[in-house]
Design an enzyme around this catalytic site. Structure first.
Site: not given
Ligand code: BMA
Length: 384
Positions: A204, A275, A308
């Site tokens: 990230e 996310y 993720e």
């Protein structure tokens, strides 16, 4: 007199014990120099000396990704909702009868006995071995402390510049890398085979929360950090059981994806952390990104993965099929994503996989049974 001698001997034993412990924690094993000339095993991985099992893992993932997406879960064997370190347990298995195909682990706090989330490193080694023995795949991320301030990963005080070669914190940072290297080297079967690991450091990096993020180091510094880390493990430590995965967060154009990128010679897997899947309007956004990275990966002989993903507490009971599966099925290209890993099940307020009794279980079972998804039991031998 006799008592004095006994006391004196005890003191010597005590002091040497302290010295031994001290030395082993402060001075991890220095890198080994290659004892023989090693022969090239491949010309498509970051590591041209990668072990047979590591090459097989890459090729099998590449092949399998044409038709299947593997399901992964962070810390799956270590703990779940209302349990901690109990042999054989897994929230995912307790919900669908099968373990995930991919297990995520993290080496943050490697200088301690347990990682930043309390997972004991010796137990972690055993779980990695256990997963491998069942045919599962292990991936490791690094939430490392800020090497300059000793704050955690989220302390984004600039630090990368100081740990690059010839800088004042370089030697100290190599000691942390030595601890990681020693952990990786210890991942062996009883027969002495090194267990392949998908290594995913400095993730990230296009966001700003971490000390390696976009506000804390320049692109050149980030790339130099990545390259230095790969070279240190591969060339100095002679570690040859890693596939290297990079994972920007929410990158939806080629320019964004490669904005901070150490180069094709340093990356095996194009990951994506995502996310924003809390709203259906983001399903096509994620689908498009997966389509893009699958295409970029294919063109460069790499693999793409959703490294993720998740929404805390999985608030929509149909999240598995209507959000995640829908995004994975966005296009023929997005279906080529090799795996999707959801984050950890720490508590009822902070979990990303279902657990027994959770309202998303019925939908998770549909997701589990979907032709596209594959869990551990259905994996072919990934290491041959
Ligand atoms: C974050 C949260 C934190 C955790 C960290 C590393 O997303 O889950 O609680 O410490 O990941 O696992």
């Amino acid at each position: 007199m006799k008592i004095n001698i006994i006391l004196y001997s005890l003191k010597i034993i005590f002091v040497s014990l302290i010295l031994t412990t001290d030395c082993s924690s402060k001075n991890p094993t220095p890198p080994e120099q290659p004892s023989k000339i090693l022969t090239k095993t491949n010309d498509f991985l970051v590591d041209s000396l990668a072990t047979t099992e590591t090459i097989a893992l890459f090729k099998n993932l590449q092949e399998l990704s044409k038709t299947k997406v593997l399901f992964g879960h962070q810390d799956d064997l270590a703990y779940g909702i209302n349990w901690w370190a109990e042999a054989g347990r897994s929230d995912v298995k307790e919900v669908c009868g099968d373990y995930p195909a991919i297990y995520g682990w993290d080496l943050g706090d490697i200088h301690q006995q347990a990682n930043l989330d309390g997972v004991d490193f010796n137990q972690m080694k055993a779980w990695i071995k256990e997963a491998y023995s069942r045919g599962g795949i292990n991936t490791i991320s690094l939430h490392l402390d800020n090497p300059v301030t000793a704050g955690n990963s989220w302390d984004n005080t600039p630090a990368v510049k100081a740990i690059l070669p010839n800088r004042n914190q370089h030697a100290a940072y190599l000691k942390t890398l030595d601890l990681i290297a020693n952990f990786l080297k210890a991942l062996k079967t009883d027969a002495g085979i090194q267990i392949p690991i998908i290594f995913r450091p400095y993730h990230e990096h296009n966001h700003t929360w971490s000390w390696w993020g976009r506000n804390s180091c320049t692109t050149d510094e980030y790339n130099a950090l990545w390259q230095m880390t790969v070279e240190y493990f591969r060339d100095k430590h002679q570690i040859h059981h890693l596939l290297y995965a990079i994972s920007p967060q929410e990158a939806n154009s080629e320019t964004a994806y490669f904005a901070r990128y150490p180069g094709d010679d340093y990356v095996d897997i194009f990951g994506l952390d995502y996310y924003k899947l809390y709203n259906k309007s983001f399903v096509s956004d994620l689908g498009k990104s997966l389509h893009l990275i699958a295409t970029l990966a294919e063109n460069r002989g790499k693999i793409s993965a959703l490294t993720e993903v998740g929404v805390e507490r999985v608030p929509d009971p149909n999240w598995w099929t209507e959000y995640l599966l829908a995004a994975l099925k966005y296009s023929e290209q997005s279906k080529k994503t090799a795996w999707a890993l959801v984050w950890r099940n720490a508590s009822k307020d902070h979990h990303f996989a279902p657990y027994q009794g959770h309202k998303s279980v019925p939908d998770f079972l549909k997701f589990y049974r979907d032709q596209l998804m594959i869990f551990e039991n259905e994996l072919p031998d990934m290491y041959r």
